[in-house]
Design a protein around this motif. Structure first.
Motif, PDB file in Angstrom:
ATOM      1  N   GLU A  70     -16.563 -29.443 -18.123  1.00 44.49           N
ATOM      2  CA  GLU A  70     -15.328 -29.363 -17.345  1.00 44.49           C
ATOM      3  C   GLU A  70     -15.497 -28.466 -16.123  1.00 44.49           C
ATOM      4  O   GLU A  70     -16.430 -27.647 -16.051  1.00 44.49           O
ATOM      5  N   ASP A  71     -14.583 -28.622 -15.181  1.00 45.36           N
ATOM      6  CA  ASP A  71     -14.649 -27.891 -13.925  1.00 45.36           C
ATOM      7  C   ASP A  71     -13.804 -26.617 -14.029  1.00 45.36           C
ATOM      8  O   ASP A  71     -12.608 -26.626 -13.728  1.00 45.36           O
ATOM      9  N   HIS A  72     -14.434 -25.535 -14.485  1.00 42.83           N
ATOM     10  CA  HIS A  72     -13.771 -24.235 -14.571  1.00 42.83           C
ATOM     11  C   HIS A  72     -14.609 -23.209 -13.827  1.00 42.83           C
ATOM     12  O   HIS A  72     -15.847 -23.249 -13.871  1.00 42.83           O
ATOM     13  N   ALA A  73     -13.930 -22.266 -13.190  1.00 40.94           N
ATOM     14  CA  ALA A  73     -14.630 -21.319 -12.319  1.00 40.94           C
ATOM     15  C   ALA A  73     -15.649 -20.469 -13.064  1.00 40.94           C
ATOM     16  O   ALA A  73     -16.652 -20.048 -12.483  1.00 40.94           O
ATOM     17  N   PHE A  74     -15.408 -20.191 -14.355  1.00 44.74           N
ATOM     18  CA  PHE A  74     -16.307 -19.296 -15.077  1.00 44.74           C
ATOM     19  C   PHE A  74     -17.586 -19.970 -15.559  1.00 44.74           C
ATOM     20  O   PHE A  74     -18.553 -19.275 -15.914  1.00 44.74           O
ATOM     21  N   ILE A  75     -17.636 -21.303 -15.580  1.00 45.23           N
ATOM     22  CA  ILE A  75     -18.774 -21.992 -16.193  1.00 45.23           C
ATOM     23  C   ILE A  75     -20.062 -21.849 -15.378  1.00 45.23           C
ATOM     24  O   ILE A  75     -21.117 -21.499 -15.952  1.00 45.23           O
ATOM     25  N   PRO A  76     -20.073 -22.090 -14.061  1.00 45.86           N
ATOM     26  CA  PRO A  76     -21.339 -21.903 -13.329  1.00 45.86           C
ATOM     27  C   PRO A  76     -21.912 -20.494 -13.426  1.00 45.86           C
ATOM     28  O   PRO A  76     -23.118 -20.341 -13.693  1.00 45.86           O
ATOM     29  N   PRO A  77     -21.107 -19.411 -13.250  1.00 41.78           N
ATOM     30  CA  PRO A  77     -21.715 -18.087 -13.405  1.00 41.78           C
ATOM     31  C   PRO A  77     -22.154 -17.780 -14.834  1.00 41.78           C
ATOM     32  O   PRO A  77     -23.112 -17.023 -15.038  1.00 41.78           O
TER      33      PRO A  77
END
Length: 244
Positions: A70-77
């Motif tokens: 899913e597209d959540h801000a915390f996932i890439p970092p």
């Protein structure tokens, strides 16, 4: 030994006063191992991250209601942190969502399974029992709360446990006798009373009523005991293997 818990999802507000967040769950589980651990949580789901893998002696990545795809801000970092920790060979343990995002970050794949929800006590078969899992029974029963699954293993990962519902239920990264990371799909940190309250709370909302009812009945049925105590010893022995 300082253990950092990367909190990727928050306990429902109604359950928080009694049960707390994932850092408390894992602190309680580690206490069962009989060894002292200092546990601190970072709410990565809210953007709170440690400075780097050196901020603790070992890491636990928690469950979450979110999917790794899913597209959540915390996932890439969070994926970047996992890769940094892997490069530094900082010991990591992934649980449920943590199991899935570790696989994704390190070259595997997790998806929403067409098998639907795995809910309540599930039984798992041990495929390998390296030294840090010594004396583990061949079959284990642990609480599950997931519909996502790891479907492709990352390079260098070995499957340690499986079930008919969840093929890749537990993984070791590197040499299984001395892995630098481990991960598990079910929730050894959940007690049966907490699992019961969680399932009842989300019955008919997140969880289909029939699936929730079967899970609730299974929590009370005779059968294999919840084997969280075994997981506490696995976690202890894995983490102490890397103690400096």
């Amino acid at each position: 030994m300082r253990i950092g818990v990367l909190i990727a999802g928050l306990t429902a507000e109604k359950l928080t006063p009694e049960w707390g967040q994932y850092d408390r769950f894992f602190a309680t589980l580690l206490e069962r191992s009989g060894e002292p651990f200092s546990v601190r949580g970072w709410r990565v789901v809210e953007g709170e991250f440690p400075e780097g893998p050196e901020a603790a002696d070992g890491w636990i990545i928690s469950g979450s209601k979110h999917g790794v795809y899913e597209d959540h801000a915390f996932i890439p970092p969070l994926k970047a942190f996992i890769r940094d920790a892997a490069a530094a060979r900082a010991p990591m343990i992934g649980v449920c969502f943590g199991h899935q995002i570790m696989a994704e970050a390190l070259g595997g794949r997790a998806v929403k399974s067409d098998k639907g929800w795995g809910l309540g006590l599930h039984e798992y078969e041990s495929l390998a029992r390296p030294g840090w899992m010594a004396e583990t029974p061949e079959r284990l029963s642990l609480p599950a709360v997931h519909q996502d699954q790891v479907v492709e293993l990352p390079p260098g990962a070995t499957r340690l446990a499986t079930s008919p519902f969840c093929e890749n239920a537990m993984l070791a990264y590197g040499d299984p006798e001395r892995p630098w990371a481990i991960s598990i799909q079910p929730h050894p940190e959940f007690t049966a009373p907490f699992a019961r309250e969680l399932i009842a709370l989300r019955r008919g909302d997140a969880f289909p009523e029939d699936v929730a009812d079967r899970a609730l009945a299974g929590l009370d049925a005779p059968g294999p005991a919840h084997d969280g105590a075994w997981a506490a010893r696995w976690f202890r022995d894995f983490l102490f293997m890397h103690k400096k």
